[in-house]
Design a protein around this motif. Structure first.
Motif, PDB file in Angstrom:
ATOM      1  N   GLY A 235       0.812  -1.299  -0.051  1.00 30.48           N
ATOM      2  CA  GLY A 235       0.005   0.013   0.069  1.00 30.48           C
ATOM      3  C   GLY A 235       0.967   1.337  -0.173  1.00 30.48           C
ATOM      4  N   ILE A 236       1.868   1.441   0.876  1.00 31.43           N
ATOM      5  CA  ILE A 236       2.698   2.652   0.652  1.00 31.43           C
ATOM      6  C   ILE A 236       3.392   2.617  -0.488  1.00 31.43           C
ATOM      7  CG2 ILE A 236       4.667   3.657   2.051  1.00 31.43           C
ATOM      8  CD1 ILE A 236       1.831   3.532   3.470  1.00 31.43           C
ATOM      9  N   GLY A 237       4.026   1.666  -1.079  1.00 35.38           N
ATOM     10  CA  GLY A 237       4.953   1.639  -2.255  1.00 35.38           C
ATOM     11  C   GLY A 237       4.037   2.020  -3.458  1.00 35.38           C
ATOM     12  N   ARG A 238       2.967   2.071  -3.501  1.00 38.41           N
ATOM     13  CA  ARG A 238       1.848   2.150  -4.627  1.00 38.41           C
ATOM     14  C   ARG A 238       1.102   3.138  -4.385  1.00 38.41           C
ATOM     15  NH1 ARG A 238      -0.236  -3.807  -6.629  1.00 38.41           N
ATOM     16  NH2 ARG A 238      -0.610  -2.412  -8.402  1.00 38.41           N
ATOM     17  N   ALA A 239       1.180   4.107  -3.273  1.00 39.25           N
ATOM     18  CA  ALA A 239       0.493   5.045  -2.933  1.00 39.25           C
ATOM     19  C   ALA A 239       0.543   6.186  -4.118  1.00 39.25           C
ATOM     20  CB  ALA A 239       0.871   5.777  -1.602  1.00 39.25           C
ATOM     21  N   PRO A 240      -0.344   6.885  -4.488  1.00 38.85           N
ATOM     22  CA  PRO A 240      -0.154   8.338  -5.440  1.00 38.85           C
ATOM     23  C   PRO A 240       1.101   8.770  -5.190  1.00 38.85           C
ATOM     24  CG  PRO A 240      -2.437   7.904  -4.753  1.00 38.85           C
ATOM     25  CD  PRO A 240      -1.608   7.123  -3.718  1.00 38.85           C
ATOM     26  N   SER A 241       1.907   9.188  -6.357  1.00 43.42           N
ATOM     27  CA  SER A 241       2.990   9.904  -6.376  1.00 43.42           C
ATOM     28  C   SER A 241       4.143   9.464  -5.713  1.00 43.42           C
ATOM     29  CB  SER A 241       2.749  11.495  -6.206  1.00 43.42           C
ATOM     30  OG  SER A 241       2.551  11.527  -4.578  1.00 43.42           O
ATOM     31  N   MET A 242       3.775   8.361  -4.934  1.00 41.53           N
ATOM     32  CA  MET A 242       4.993   7.496  -4.278  1.00 41.53           C
ATOM     33  C   MET A 242       6.165   7.206  -5.148  1.00 41.53           C
ATOM     34  SD  MET A 242       6.594   7.070  -1.416  1.00 41.53           S
ATOM     35  CE  MET A 242       5.664   7.263   0.037  1.00 41.53           C
ATOM     36  N   LEU A 243       5.679   6.411  -6.433  1.00 42.19           N
ATOM     37  CA  LEU A 243       6.560   5.869  -7.062  1.00 42.19           C
ATOM     38  C   LEU A 243       7.560   6.739  -7.870  1.00 42.19           C
ATOM     39  CD1 LEU A 243       7.554   3.179  -8.428  1.00 42.19           C
ATOM     40  CD2 LEU A 243       6.183   3.698 -10.318  1.00 42.19           C
ATOM     41  N   ALA A 244       7.112   7.937  -8.124  1.00 46.31           N
ATOM     42  CA  ALA A 244       8.019   8.953  -8.827  1.00 46.31           C
ATOM     43  C   ALA A 244       8.857   9.428  -7.974  1.00 46.31           C
ATOM     44  CB  ALA A 244       6.997  10.129  -9.343  1.00 46.31           C
ATOM     45  N   ALA A 245       8.332   9.820  -6.514  1.00 43.64           N
ATOM     46  CA  ALA A 245       9.160  10.299  -5.642  1.00 43.64           C
ATOM     47  C   ALA A 245      10.116   9.370  -5.091  1.00 43.64           C
ATOM     48  CB  ALA A 245       8.398  10.527  -4.272  1.00 43.64           C
ATOM     49  N   ILE A 246      10.012   7.909  -5.298  1.00 41.66           N
ATOM     50  CA  ILE A 246      11.023   6.784  -4.970  1.00 41.66           C
ATOM     51  C   ILE A 246      12.010   6.894  -6.165  1.00 41.66           C
ATOM     52  CG2 ILE A 246      11.325   4.378  -5.007  1.00 41.66           C
ATOM     53  CD1 ILE A 246       8.827   4.261  -3.278  1.00 41.66           C
ATOM     54  N   ARG A 247      11.567   7.001  -7.063  1.00 42.27           N
ATOM     55  CA  ARG A 247      12.704   6.740  -8.404  1.00 42.27           C
ATOM     56  C   ARG A 247      13.726   8.096  -8.285  1.00 42.27           C
ATOM     57  NH1 ARG A 247       8.120   5.612 -13.267  1.00 42.27           N
ATOM     58  NH2 ARG A 247       8.500   3.280 -13.312  1.00 42.27           N
ATOM     59  N   SER A 248      12.976   9.365  -8.100  1.00 40.40           N
ATOM     60  CA  SER A 248      13.962  10.461  -7.968  1.00 40.40           C
ATOM     61  C   SER A 248      14.766  10.504  -6.735  1.00 40.40           C
ATOM     62  CB  SER A 248      12.847  11.783  -7.597  1.00 40.40           C
ATOM     63  OG  SER A 248      13.625  13.086  -7.671  1.00 40.40           O
ATOM     64  N   ALA A 249      14.275   9.816  -5.543  1.00 40.13           N
ATOM     65  CA  ALA A 249      15.196   9.793  -4.432  1.00 40.13           C
ATOM     66  C   ALA A 249      16.341   8.683  -4.693  1.00 40.13           C
ATOM     67  CB  ALA A 249      14.529   9.348  -3.327  1.00 40.13           C
ATOM     68  N   PHE A 250      16.008   7.545  -5.338  1.00 42.97           N
ATOM     69  CA  PHE A 250      16.733   6.550  -5.712  1.00 42.97           C
ATOM     70  C   PHE A 250      18.163   7.011  -6.696  1.00 42.97           C
ATOM     71  CE2 PHE A 250      18.005   3.180  -8.697  1.00 42.97           C
ATOM     72  CZ  PHE A 250      18.697   2.128  -7.962  1.00 42.97           C
ATOM     73  N   ALA A 251      17.800   7.763  -7.570  1.00 47.76           N
ATOM     74  CA  ALA A 251      18.653   8.339  -8.685  1.00 47.76           C
ATOM     75  C   ALA A 251      19.804   9.267  -7.671  1.00 47.76           C
ATOM     76  CB  ALA A 251      18.133   9.065  -9.707  1.00 47.76           C
ATOM     77  N   GLU A 252      19.147  10.052  -6.610  1.00 50.86           N
ATOM     78  CA  GLU A 252      20.070  10.755  -5.932  1.00 50.86           C
ATOM     79  C   GLU A 252      20.868   9.829  -4.900  1.00 50.86           C
ATOM     80  OE1 GLU A 252      19.375  14.326  -2.575  1.00 50.86           O
ATOM     81  OE2 GLU A 252      17.727  13.891  -3.920  1.00 50.86           O
ATOM     82  N   ALA A 253      20.383   9.089  -4.462  1.00 54.55           N
ATOM     83  CA  ALA A 253      20.975   8.186  -3.475  1.00 54.55           C
ATOM     84  C   ALA A 253      22.078   7.397  -4.158  1.00 54.55           C
ATOM     85  CB  ALA A 253      20.217   7.232  -2.804  1.00 54.55           C
ATOM     86  N   VAL A 254      21.977   7.054  -5.351  1.00 55.34           N
ATOM     87  CA  VAL A 254      22.851   6.232  -6.121  1.00 55.34           C
ATOM     88  C   VAL A 254      24.407   7.075  -6.016  1.00 55.34           C
ATOM     89  CG1 VAL A 254      23.972   5.367  -8.308  1.00 55.34           C
ATOM     90  CG2 VAL A 254      21.464   4.772  -7.460  1.00 55.34           C
ATOM     91  N   ARG A 255      24.197   8.439  -6.185  1.00 56.44           N
ATOM     92  CA  ARG A 255      25.185   9.440  -6.216  1.00 56.44           C
ATOM     93  C   ARG A 255      26.287   9.277  -7.225  1.00 56.44           C
ATOM     94  NH1 ARG A 255      25.268  12.912  -1.917  1.00 56.44           N
ATOM     95  NH2 ARG A 255      24.168  12.301  -0.171  1.00 56.44           N
ATOM     96  N   GLY A 256      25.961   8.867  -8.457  1.00 53.14           N
ATOM     97  CA  GLY A 256      26.746   8.779  -9.747  1.00 53.14           C
ATOM     98  C   GLY A 256      27.463   7.580  -9.637  1.00 53.14           C
ATOM     99  N   TYR A 257      27.347   6.446  -8.732  1.00 57.42           N
ATOM    100  CA  TYR A 257      28.019   5.322  -8.721  1.00 57.42           C
ATOM    101  C   TYR A 257      27.833   4.565  -9.623  1.00 57.42           C
ATOM    102  CZ  TYR A 257      30.639   1.189  -6.898  1.00 57.42           C
ATOM    103  OH  TYR A 257      31.631   0.067  -6.852  1.00 57.42           O
ATOM    104  N   GLY A 258      28.489   3.801 -10.276  1.00 64.55           N
ATOM    105  CA  GLY A 258      28.158   2.918 -11.565  1.00 64.55           C
ATOM    106  C   GLY A 258      27.609   1.525 -11.278  1.00 64.55           C
ATOM    107  N   ILE A 259      26.104   1.481 -11.446  1.00 61.42           N
ATOM    108  CA  ILE A 259      25.351   0.413 -10.851  1.00 61.42           C
ATOM    109  C   ILE A 259      24.971  -0.335 -12.102  1.00 61.42           C
ATOM    110  CG2 ILE A 259      24.728   1.090  -8.692  1.00 61.42           C
ATOM    111  CD1 ILE A 259      22.129   2.220 -10.188  1.00 61.42           C
ATOM    112  N   GLY A 260      25.215   0.289 -13.550  1.00 58.42           N
ATOM    113  CA  GLY A 260      25.038  -0.479 -14.687  1.00 58.42           C
ATOM    114  C   GLY A 260      23.870  -0.016 -15.487  1.00 58.42           C
ATOM    115  N   PRO A 261      23.459  -0.494 -16.744  1.00 59.33           N
ATOM    116  CA  PRO A 261      22.550   0.281 -17.345  1.00 59.33           C
ATOM    117  C   PRO A 261      21.296  -0.156 -16.904  1.00 59.33           C
ATOM    118  CG  PRO A 261      23.674  -1.351 -18.653  1.00 59.33           C
ATOM    119  CD  PRO A 261      24.599  -1.070 -17.619  1.00 59.33           C
ATOM    120  N   ALA A 262      21.152  -1.430 -16.517  1.00 59.79           N
ATOM    121  CA  ALA A 262      19.782  -2.020 -16.046  1.00 59.79           C
ATOM    122  C   ALA A 262      19.084  -1.091 -15.014  1.00 59.79           C
ATOM    123  CB  ALA A 262      19.750  -3.565 -15.674  1.00 59.79           C
ATOM    124  N   ALA A 263      19.860  -0.803 -14.015  1.00 60.17           N
ATOM    125  CA  ALA A 263      19.344  -0.131 -12.760  1.00 60.17           C
ATOM    126  C   ALA A 263      19.421   1.403 -12.914  1.00 60.17           C
ATOM    127  CB  ALA A 263      20.502  -0.521 -11.651  1.00 60.17           C
TER     128      ALA A 263
END
Length: 298
Positions: A235-263
């Motif tokens: 329920g929390i993971g699929r709440a409205p607008s949550m997915l976009a916020a997670i994707r944005s935060a994920f990209a920021e949290a990676v901090r440019g480290y090489g995690i490969g094209p899939a990720a």
């Protein structure tokens, strides 16, 4: 032939008998009370149909945990210490196998969901799929072409440590850890952060804080498992607008480290597609027990 799929959850147990060709012959639903009641209800359900034309050949269980899922262990299927009253030490898998005299296999609910999403849902076409559910609790499973991730027990990444945002002093809702993902970002934690009647849509600060914590967990998942895709359920993971916020935060949290094209692909993190992924996964588990020569007749 037919198969029995079962999903045990903290509040309910659901089951489905499916014949060859995918036809659903019967469905059942019961509140989760005691292991004894579950066994009685499921045995009665399994015996409620005339299956002479489609005999029941195997059972698959998608289960809440912690549970022993090593098929080579002498207590395979045993429930370990759990907060669910009466379930610690129970073994529904073994009881069903003995009572019905049939093959019964069990996996965690998140591993089963990962399998179903990989085969039938949002992870189709991917070699490996991590399924992360963010609801009352947080759990994750990994499905690959060779099966699901199993170790001495099974992954419990919801209890990985999360770095708190400065100024976040809310007590963790996890009784074991002060700063694990489940204690800071699962349903109970979100409810504790919100005021009465408030939603994540109205409280962007809570949404973004929660998304940031979930993103930390997903980065850890990528670094540890390197899945080709992450599928988000709960329920929390699929709440409205949550997915976009997670994707944005994920990209920021990676901090440019090489995690490969899939990720780093835009759709690497996707919402779950299946409505009953755990039950669908249980059916795949059951079908996997049938020898290849018998599948030719399915």
């Amino acid at each position: 032939m037919s198969w029995l799929a079962i999903e045990t959850g903290g509040t309910k147990i659901v089951a489905r008998i499916v014949a060859a060709g995918g036809m659903v012959m019967a469905s059942g639903r019961w509140p989760t009370t005691t292991p004894e009641a579950a066994l009685t209800g499921l045995v009665a359900f399994a015996r409620s149909l005339d299956v002479s034309d489609d005999p029941l050949v195997a059972v698959g269980i998608s289960a809440f945990g912690p549970i022993l899922i090593d098929a080579a262990h002498p207590e395979y299927g045993k429930m370990l210490a759990t907060a669910k009253p009466g379930w610690t030490g129970s073994n529904l898998r073994a009881e069903l196998a003995e009572t019905l005299n049939i093959l019964v296999a069990v996996d965690t609910d998140v591993n089963a969901a990962a399998t179903a999403e990989r085969e039938l849902g949002a992870g189709q076409g991917c070699t490996s799929v991590a399924y992360v559910t963010i609801g009352t609790g947080i759990g994750a499973g990994l499905a690959t072409a060779t099966g699901t991730l199993r170790g001495a027990l099974h992954p419990e990444i919801g209890h990985l440590r999360i770095v708190r945002r400065r100024g976040d002093i809310m007590p963790s809702t996890c009784p074991f850890h002060d700063d694990c993902a489940e204690g800071l970002a699962a349903g109970l934690a979100v409810a504790q952060r919100l005021g009465t009647g408030e939603t994540l849509i109205a409280r962007e600060d809570v949404r973004d804080l929660t998304a940031g914590y979930i993103a930390q967990l997903l980065v850890a998942t990528v670094l540890a498992w390197s899945p080709h895709r992450i599928v988000i359920g709960g329920g929390i993971g699929r709440a409205p607008s949550m997915l976009a916020a997670i994707r944005s935060a994920f990209a920021e949290a990676v901090r440019g480290y090489g995690i490969g094209p899939a990720a780093t692909a835009a759709d690497f993190i996707r919402p779950a597609m299946l409505e009953d992924a755990g039950l669908d996964g249980a059916l795949l588990i059951a079908r996997g027990l049938v020898p290849a020569r018998l599948k030719d007749f399915a």
